[in-house]
Scaffold this motif. Structure first.
Motif, PDB file in Angstrom:
ATOM      1  N   THR A   1      46.338  44.073  48.065  1.00  0.00           N
ATOM      2  CA  THR A   1      44.722  43.646  48.111  1.00  0.00           C
ATOM      3  C   THR A   1      44.422  43.903  46.732  1.00  0.00           C
ATOM      4  O   THR A   1      43.543  43.267  46.120  1.00  0.00           O
ATOM      5  CB  THR A   1      44.164  44.988  49.027  1.00  0.00           C
ATOM      6  OG1 THR A   1      44.383  44.655  50.491  1.00  0.00           O
ATOM      7  CG2 THR A   1      42.709  44.892  48.912  1.00  0.00           C
ATOM      8  N   GLU A   2      44.887  45.170  45.824  1.00  0.00           N
ATOM      9  CA  GLU A   2      44.622  45.215  44.575  1.00  0.00           C
ATOM     10  C   GLU A   2      45.176  44.113  43.625  1.00  0.00           C
ATOM     11  O   GLU A   2      44.368  43.593  42.728  1.00  0.00           O
ATOM     12  CB  GLU A   2      45.435  46.476  44.016  1.00  0.00           C
ATOM     13  CG  GLU A   2      45.131  47.725  44.582  1.00  0.00           C
ATOM     14  CD  GLU A   2      45.564  47.963  46.147  1.00  0.00           C
ATOM     15  OE1 GLU A   2      44.911  48.753  46.839  1.00  0.00           O
ATOM     16  OE2 GLU A   2      46.638  47.138  46.606  1.00  0.00           O
ATOM     17  N   TYR A   3      45.946  43.577  43.896  1.00  0.00           N
ATOM     18  CA  TYR A   3      46.417  42.166  43.136  1.00  0.00           C
ATOM     19  C   TYR A   3      45.497  41.061  43.405  1.00  0.00           C
ATOM     20  O   TYR A   3      45.145  40.383  42.351  1.00  0.00           O
ATOM     21  CB  TYR A   3      47.842  41.703  43.461  1.00  0.00           C
ATOM     22  CG  TYR A   3      48.292  40.462  42.839  1.00  0.00           C
ATOM     23  CD1 TYR A   3      49.007  40.685  41.374  1.00  0.00           C
ATOM     24  CD2 TYR A   3      48.105  39.124  43.194  1.00  0.00           C
ATOM     25  CE1 TYR A   3      49.250  39.676  40.801  1.00  0.00           C
ATOM     26  CE2 TYR A   3      48.516  38.168  42.308  1.00  0.00           C
ATOM     27  CZ  TYR A   3      49.224  38.404  41.225  1.00  0.00           C
ATOM     28  OH  TYR A   3      49.373  37.177  40.593  1.00  0.00           O
ATOM     29  N   ILE A   4      45.015  40.884  44.804  1.00  0.00           N
ATOM     30  CA  ILE A   4      44.105  39.879  44.858  1.00  0.00           C
ATOM     31  C   ILE A   4      42.761  40.149  44.118  1.00  0.00           C
ATOM     32  O   ILE A   4      42.288  39.329  43.613  1.00  0.00           O
ATOM     33  CB  ILE A   4      43.986  39.598  46.217  1.00  0.00           C
ATOM     34  CG1 ILE A   4      45.362  39.065  47.177  1.00  0.00           C
ATOM     35  CG2 ILE A   4      42.998  38.507  46.599  1.00  0.00           C
ATOM     36  CD1 ILE A   4      45.263  39.391  48.473  1.00  0.00           C
ATOM     37  N   VAL A   5      42.398  41.260  44.281  1.00  0.00           N
ATOM     38  CA  VAL A   5      40.894  41.510  43.658  1.00  0.00           C
ATOM     39  C   VAL A   5      41.122  41.314  42.166  1.00  0.00           C
ATOM     40  O   VAL A   5      40.131  40.837  41.610  1.00  0.00           O
ATOM     41  CB  VAL A   5      40.740  43.128  43.989  1.00  0.00           C
ATOM     42  CG1 VAL A   5      39.532  43.482  43.193  1.00  0.00           C
ATOM     43  CG2 VAL A   5      40.300  43.365  45.465  1.00  0.00           C
ATOM     44  N   GLU A   6      42.280  41.892  41.436  1.00  0.00           N
ATOM     45  CA  GLU A   6      42.185  41.505  40.162  1.00  0.00           C
ATOM     46  C   GLU A   6      42.460  40.310  39.843  1.00  0.00           C
ATOM     47  O   GLU A   6      41.576  39.754  38.657  1.00  0.00           O
ATOM     48  CB  GLU A   6      43.416  42.508  39.437  1.00  0.00           C
ATOM     49  CG  GLU A   6      43.846  42.268  38.161  1.00  0.00           C
ATOM     50  CD  GLU A   6      45.109  42.887  37.587  1.00  0.00           C
ATOM     51  OE1 GLU A   6      45.194  42.770  36.336  1.00  0.00           O
ATOM     52  OE2 GLU A   6      45.741  43.634  38.494  1.00  0.00           O
ATOM     53  N   SER A   7      43.074  39.436  40.419  1.00  0.00           N
ATOM     54  CA  SER A   7      43.323  38.129  40.352  1.00  0.00           C
ATOM     55  C   SER A   7      41.907  37.288  40.404  1.00  0.00           C
ATOM     56  O   SER A   7      41.565  36.315  39.571  1.00  0.00           O
ATOM     57  CB  SER A   7      44.176  37.396  41.148  1.00  0.00           C
ATOM     58  OG  SER A   7      44.234  35.889  40.826  1.00  0.00           O
ATOM     59  N   LEU A   8      41.258  37.557  41.349  1.00  0.00           N
ATOM     60  CA  LEU A   8      39.804  36.851  41.803  1.00  0.00           C
ATOM     61  C   LEU A   8      38.736  37.035  40.629  1.00  0.00           C
ATOM     62  O   LEU A   8      38.120  36.383  40.194  1.00  0.00           O
ATOM     63  CB  LEU A   8      39.387  37.084  43.206  1.00  0.00           C
ATOM     64  CG  LEU A   8      40.074  36.708  44.362  1.00  0.00           C
ATOM     65  CD1 LEU A   8      39.506  37.312  45.586  1.00  0.00           C
ATOM     66  CD2 LEU A   8      40.039  35.073  44.109  1.00  0.00           C
ATOM     67  N   ARG A   9      38.992  38.563  40.185  1.00  0.00           N
ATOM     68  CA  ARG A   9      38.055  38.773  39.046  1.00  0.00           C
ATOM     69  C   ARG A   9      38.162  38.017  37.904  1.00  0.00           C
ATOM     70  O   ARG A   9      37.181  37.773  37.126  1.00  0.00           O
ATOM     71  CB  ARG A   9      38.012  40.354  38.740  1.00  0.00           C
ATOM     72  CG  ARG A   9      37.186  41.042  39.877  1.00  0.00           C
ATOM     73  CD  ARG A   9      37.326  42.509  39.700  1.00  0.00           C
ATOM     74  NE  ARG A   9      36.531  43.145  40.787  1.00  0.00           N
ATOM     75  CZ  ARG A   9      36.694  44.588  41.311  1.00  0.00           C
ATOM     76  NH1 ARG A   9      37.671  45.335  40.454  1.00  0.00           N
ATOM     77  NH2 ARG A   9      35.990  45.028  41.955  1.00  0.00           N
ATOM     78  N   LYS A  10      39.518  37.738  37.428  1.00  0.00           N
ATOM     79  CA  LYS A  10      39.732  36.840  36.377  1.00  0.00           C
ATOM     80  C   LYS A  10      39.518  35.444  36.602  1.00  0.00           C
ATOM     81  O   LYS A  10      39.439  34.792  35.461  1.00  0.00           O
ATOM     82  CB  LYS A  10      41.385  37.325  36.132  1.00  0.00           C
ATOM     83  CG  LYS A  10      41.560  38.671  35.449  1.00  0.00           C
ATOM     84  CD  LYS A  10      42.892  38.818  35.300  1.00  0.00           C
ATOM     85  CE  LYS A  10      43.405  40.232  34.718  1.00  0.00           C
ATOM     86  NZ  LYS A  10      44.689  40.401  34.525  1.00  0.00           N
TER      87      LYS A  10
END
Length: 286
Positions: free
Chosen positions: A38-47
């Motif tokens: 979940t944390e990886y997906i959030v960080e990627s989407l924000r970028k």
């Protein structure tokens, strides 16, 4: 405003439908919850989401993703989406269902994904009625980009690849055997790493037709032998397929399908356009 997304293990295709009904397409990387937290997906989407996307105005997100086949895996993705699209209703489905809806609409039939990974099913016109698990890149995924990439890497490392192609491989990637082992066993997303080399073979296919044909035929034959022929009455259906591998090598896929007496139906690279139309048509029927 609503968003519809089709997410593979490598890339996600998104379509925003704004208040005026205009379609706006954009891409991010893929988010398979077997490999992405979940944390990886959030960080990627924000970028990677477009700057002009007003996420707070979105009312509905329909995301179909590779690996989203169980409640636990869907929750990984849903929890990430809720942190990004804070005012939207979040609907998470499996990418195989997206493929069925894009390929077959409301009609029953056989559908498959041949991209980074492999999946297949029988579809009853509404939902998936039978799915034989492809078991992922480590135990299966026959016919996928990862399956093909592993064969290419093996041939390169063992010296079985044609000399000129092997030299081109090294010129492109400068990988030693030790580098390859490190990527596969120690670095994240080994499935994506292996799958990337199927494009290399496609780029050089005209110069190495015999090697290309034998490598791809081997992969698609394994796809039929281990998956397709085990569906009841499979010859009664056409082969409908989504994915870059199936689309790029559709000529060889047709040859193999013919050997198994299965006709070819609809083969597309990406389901996003047809999937969006499915949702728009479904909304009109409500």
């Amino acid at each position: 405003m609503i968003v519809i997304a089709d997410g593979g293990s490598t890339k996600t295709n998104w379509c925003l439908i704004n208040e005026a009904g205009r379609k706006i397409l954009f891409n991010t990387e893929g988010y398979n919850p077997y490999f992405s937290s979940t944390e990886y997906i959030v960080e990627s989407l924000r970028k990677s989401l477009p700057d002009h996307l007003e996420v707070e105005k979105l009312t509905e997100v329909n995301y179909y993703g590779a690996g989203c086949s169980t409640d636990a895996k869907r929750k990984i993705v849903a929890d990430a989406m809720k942190q990004i699209f804070v005012n939207a209703e979040i609907n998470i489905g499996h990418d195989l269902l997206a493929s069925c809806r894009a390929l077959l609409g409301d009609e029953p039939g056989f559908a498959a994904i041949l991209g980074t990974g492999t999946n297949s099913c029988l579809y009853d016109g509404t939902d998936i009625s039978l799915n034989i698990d492809s078991l992922g890149y480590f135990l299966g995924d026959e016919g996928s980009g990862c399956f093909i990439g592993k064969r290419i890497l093996s041939d390169y490392m063992k010296g079985y690849m044609p000399k000129g192609l092997r030299e081109s491989f090294y010129d492109n990637f400068a990988l030693t055997n030790e580098d390859i082992f490190d990527h596969i066993y120690n670095k994240p997303l080994p499935n994506r790493f292996c799958a990337s080399f199927s494009k290399f073979l496609y780029d050089y296919k005209d110069n190495y037709e015999e090697y290309t044909f034998s490598t791809i035929e081997y992969a698609f034959t394994a796809f039929f032998e281990n998956l397709v022929i085990h569906y009841p009455n499979y010859k009664d259906y056409t082969l409908n397929c989504v994915g870059s591998v199936g689309y790029s090598f559709r000529d060889i896929l047709s040859v193999v399908a013919d050997k198994y007496e299965m006709g070819i139906g609809k083969i597309i690279r990406s389901p996003i356009d047809d999937l969006v139309n499915y949702h728009l048509n479904s909304a009109k029927k409500k």
